[in-house]
Motif scaffolding. Structure first.
Motif: not given
Ligand SMILES: Cc1cc2nc3c(=O)[nH]c(=O)nc-3n(C[C@H](O)[C@H](O)[C@H](O)COP(=O)(O)OP(=O)(O)OC[C@H]3O[C@@H](n4cnc5c(N)ncnc54)[C@H](O)[C@@H]3O)c2cc1C
Length: 443
Positions: A27-29, A50-52, A60-64, A183-186, A213-219, A236-240, A394-396
């Motif tokens: 992900g971005v982090i 999965g996929r980058v 996300n909404w794309g707000w910076i 496609n390379c899970a740790v 570890c930057a695993g987003g929802a999986w951390s 869960r957040a829904t976007v269109a 936990g970037f919330s």
């Molecule tokens: C609907 C929505 C709207 C948002 N709007 C904004 C906004 O406008 N502005 C803003 O600043 N933020 C926004 N956010 C929040 C922002 O998108 C997230 O905070 C940010 O993308 C988090 O990045 P991340 O890299 O931590 O997580 P993610 O992008 O979720 O990436 C984590 C990655 O880790 C991978 N992963 C997890 N476990 C493993 C493992 N064991 N092995 C390999 N890979 C693994 C996952 O597949 C995933 O691709 C929004 C989020 C959502 C859902």
């Protein structure tokens, strides 16, 4: 456009035997942490199950946004927007970065006062945030004048197209010699005498002394298998995305119950600001007391859902050994169903707030799972139990904008450099050392 497990793989190749640092999560982090580590000369590989940008980072909404941030995040996001500007000039496609401003419109005196309070934080950092009058908002938003008392506005805030931005930076990382494997899970860490010595992926082992570890929802799941309890839940957040429409405002705006961002393609990315949903599961009970203050503060923005699969979600969290198929491989890209209720609210929000956009077709809609901590600010820290393991999660709901800034912070932490910012607010231990939870400004 959002990614799914069926999107083609863009980053593949043999696994390296050994690198200076492994980043879990593309992900971005994760991508930006790897990007800054590579700039510092380290060999680095990002392992993505999965996929980058397949999960939050393209959905996300794309707000910076700098405005309205937690005071401890603000200097990092100010660095971040500068980094976005520089990155946008160096990547191979136009990622739609532009400083077109963020507006929070206020309908009541109470909303206005809340925004005004935040101005002191902006002033401490010489940010250009200011309050707008009702008339000034009508000049800015070319639709339904007279509905706002005033608002808070930061002209230097920006936006970018998420589904283009992170993959473009990922390609730039690879051009600079960094590695990314999709496609390379740790599955697990290799630990010797208490220290990290490698990661075990579904495709083999990589030796390294440093893992981020930057695993987003999986951390939480990943760390749980290591015996580390990270209080983080998902929402869960829904976007269109709409068809092309009239240009009523070129930036990002929160207009009561609806949020809009004009897109590079002439449509709008829209969302409803009060229709986020938490699906109750075992972790909701496990961390209930830690989340109580946040629940009280955000009750009107988040609804609790029990869902058809409640029983499955209440089962104890799985643990696994490194030679087993893990939940990460079973769910390559977390692609939740968009909420029908949220889509209805979205349509109503458009009609009420921006009637000129009310009839635009929804060309695509999707949902994302946001990773939320009890105080709605991220964790950026080392994990003392396992020297060599770092955590950025936990970037919330506001991790896209701060992504490059957080990536730089994490890279500096790995490199042992003195952080340029006070990171105490983001320490992992705050959940366990008896600190009072100070809730950040929100999702
Ligand atoms: C609907 C929505 C709207 C948002 N709007 C904004 C906004 O406008 N502005 C803003 O600043 N933020 C926004 N956010 C929040 C922002 O998108 C997230 O905070 C940010 O993308 C988090 O990045 P991340 O890299 O931590 O997580 P993610 O992008 O979720 O990436 C984590 C990655 O880790 C991978 N992963 C997890 N476990 C493993 C493992 N064991 N092995 C390999 N890979 C693994 C996952 O597949 C995933 O691709 C929004 C989020 C959502 C859902």
């Amino acid at each position: 456009m959002i990614y799914s497990s069926l999107s083609p793989i863009s980053f593949a190749g043999e696994l390296p035997e050994e690198v200076d640092a492994v980043v879990i999560g593309g992900g971005v982090i994760g991508i930006l942490t790897a990007w800054f580590l590579r700039q510092a000369g380290l060999s680095v590989v990002v392992c993505e199950k999965g996929r980058v940008a397949g999960e939050q980072s393209s959905r996300n909404w794309g707000w910076i946004r700098q405005q309205g941030r937690d005071a401890a995040e603000l200097p990092i996001v100010m660095d971040s927007i500068q980094a976005w500007e520089e990155l946008s000039k160096s990547v191979d496609v136009d990622i739609g970065f532009a400083r077109k401003g963020v507006l929070f419109a206020a309908e009541t005196e109470e909303d206005l006062a809340r925004h005004e309070d935040w101005l002191t934080v902006a002033q401490q950092h010489q940010l250009d945030t200011r309050m707008l009058s009702s008339r000034e908002i009508d000049d800015l938003i070319d639709d339904k004048p007279g509905q706002w008392l005033g608002g808070m506005y930061t002209a230097s805030d920006g936006r970018a197209e998420p589904f283009k931005a992170v993959p473009a930076i990922a390609r730039s990382l690879v051009s600079a010699g960094g590695l990314i494997r999709e496609n390379c899970a740790v599955r697990a860490l290799d630990i010797a005498a208490g220290n990290v010595t490698g990661v075990i992926t579904e495709k083999g082992t990589i030796r390294t002394g440093t893992v981020v570890c930057a695993g987003g929802a999986w951390s939480t799941l990943f760390l749980g298998n290591l015996g580390i309890s990270l209080p983080q839940l998902t929402v869960r957040a829904t976007v269109a995305r709409t068809s092309r429409g009239p240009n009523i405002y070129d930036g990002d705006a929160a207009l009561g119950e609806v949020a809009i961002r004009r897109r590079q393609d002439g449509g709008y990315t829209i969302a409803s600001s009060n229709s986020n949903e938490h699906f109750v599961g075992a972790d909701s009970f496990r961390y209930f007391f830690k989340y109580l203050p946040a629940l009280k503060a955000s009750a009107k923005f988040i609804s609790l859902q029990f869902g058809d699969d409640l029983v499955r979600r209440l089962l104890p969290t799985r643990s696994w050994s490194a030679d087993e198929i893990t939940p990460f491989e079973e769910s390559r890209v977390l692609n939740p169903e968009p909420s029908a209720r949220a889509l209805v609210k979205l349509r109503e929000g458009l009609s009420h707030r921006v009637p000129m956009l009310a009839d635009l077709a929804f060309e695509e809609f999707w949902a994302g799972m946001i990773d939320v901590t009890p105080d709605v600010v991220p964790v950026m820290d080392q994990i003392p139990k396992y020297p060599g393991l770092f955590l950025a999660t936990g970037f919330s709901g506001h991790g896209f904008g701060i992504g490059p800034g957080a990536g730089r912070v994490m890279a500096d932490m790995v490199l042992g450099k003195t952080p340029g910012h006070d990171l105490s607010r983001f320490r992992f231990n705050r959940f366990y050392d008896g600190s009072k939870m100070e809730i950040g400004p929100g999702l």
